[in-house]
Design a protein around this motif. Structure first.
Motif, PDB file in Angstrom:
ATOM      1  N   GLU A  29      -2.252  13.860 -55.233  1.00 26.83           N
ATOM      2  CA  GLU A  29      -3.401  14.595 -55.772  1.00 26.83           C
ATOM      3  C   GLU A  29      -3.302  14.696 -57.294  1.00 26.83           C
ATOM      4  O   GLU A  29      -4.287  14.473 -58.012  1.00 26.83           O
ATOM      5  CB  GLU A  29      -3.424  15.993 -55.147  1.00 26.83           C
ATOM      6  CG  GLU A  29      -4.541  16.892 -55.579  1.00 26.83           C
ATOM      7  CD  GLU A  29      -4.399  18.276 -54.961  1.00 26.83           C
ATOM      8  OE1 GLU A  29      -4.643  19.261 -55.682  1.00 26.83           O
ATOM      9  OE2 GLU A  29      -4.040  18.366 -53.766  1.00 26.83           O
ATOM     10  N   ARG A  32      -3.976  11.202 -58.851  1.00 26.32           N
ATOM     11  CA  ARG A  32      -5.404  10.867 -58.866  1.00 26.32           C
ATOM     12  C   ARG A  32      -6.163  11.676 -59.912  1.00 26.32           C
ATOM     13  O   ARG A  32      -7.183  11.229 -60.418  1.00 26.32           O
ATOM     14  CB  ARG A  32      -6.009  11.085 -57.480  1.00 26.32           C
ATOM     15  CG  ARG A  32      -5.590  10.015 -56.489  1.00 26.32           C
ATOM     16  CD  ARG A  32      -6.323  10.153 -55.167  1.00 26.32           C
ATOM     17  NE  ARG A  32      -6.046  11.405 -54.455  1.00 26.32           N
ATOM     18  CZ  ARG A  32      -4.970  11.626 -53.706  1.00 26.32           C
ATOM     19  NH1 ARG A  32      -4.077  10.669 -53.545  1.00 26.32           N
ATOM     20  NH2 ARG A  32      -4.799  12.773 -53.110  1.00 26.32           N
ATOM     21  N   GLY A  33      -5.668  12.834 -60.285  1.00 26.85           N
ATOM     22  CA  GLY A  33      -6.325  13.674 -61.280  1.00 26.85           C
ATOM     23  C   GLY A  33      -5.990  13.307 -62.718  1.00 26.85           C
ATOM     24  O   GLY A  33      -6.588  13.858 -63.649  1.00 26.85           O
TER      25      GLY A  33
END
Length: 83
Positions: A29, A32-33
């Motif tokens: 996560e 991906r950020g």
């Protein structure tokens, strides 16, 4: 890989109750950020993944077990008539 290696201890400290799988999901996560420039700093000097190893050759077939030749019948042998 570098991102995960660097960030895993930090994420583990911040979220101590996460399981191994949950920790990996959190790292994904965070990855991906990231902005493209930040991702480039982690991937710039990395070596591309190696090609997979060729499959191992199949084992050679084992030779059939050899039976000893039958012994000749002698006159001393009892012969059974099955007719």
């Amino acid at each position: 890989m570098l991102f995960s290696k660097e960030m895993r201890p930090k994420v583990k400290r911040e979220f101590p109750g996460l399981s191994f799988g949950e920790l990996g999901a959190k790292l994904g996560e965070l990855w991906r950020g990231l902005e493209s420039a930040a991702k480039a700093s982690y991937t710039a000097g990395t070596v591309p993944a190696a090609a997979p190893a060729p499959p191992a050759p199949a084992p050679a077939p084992r030779p059939a077990a050899r039976r000893p030749p039958p012994r000749p019948i002698s006159e001393d042998d009892d012969i059974i008539d099955l007719t």
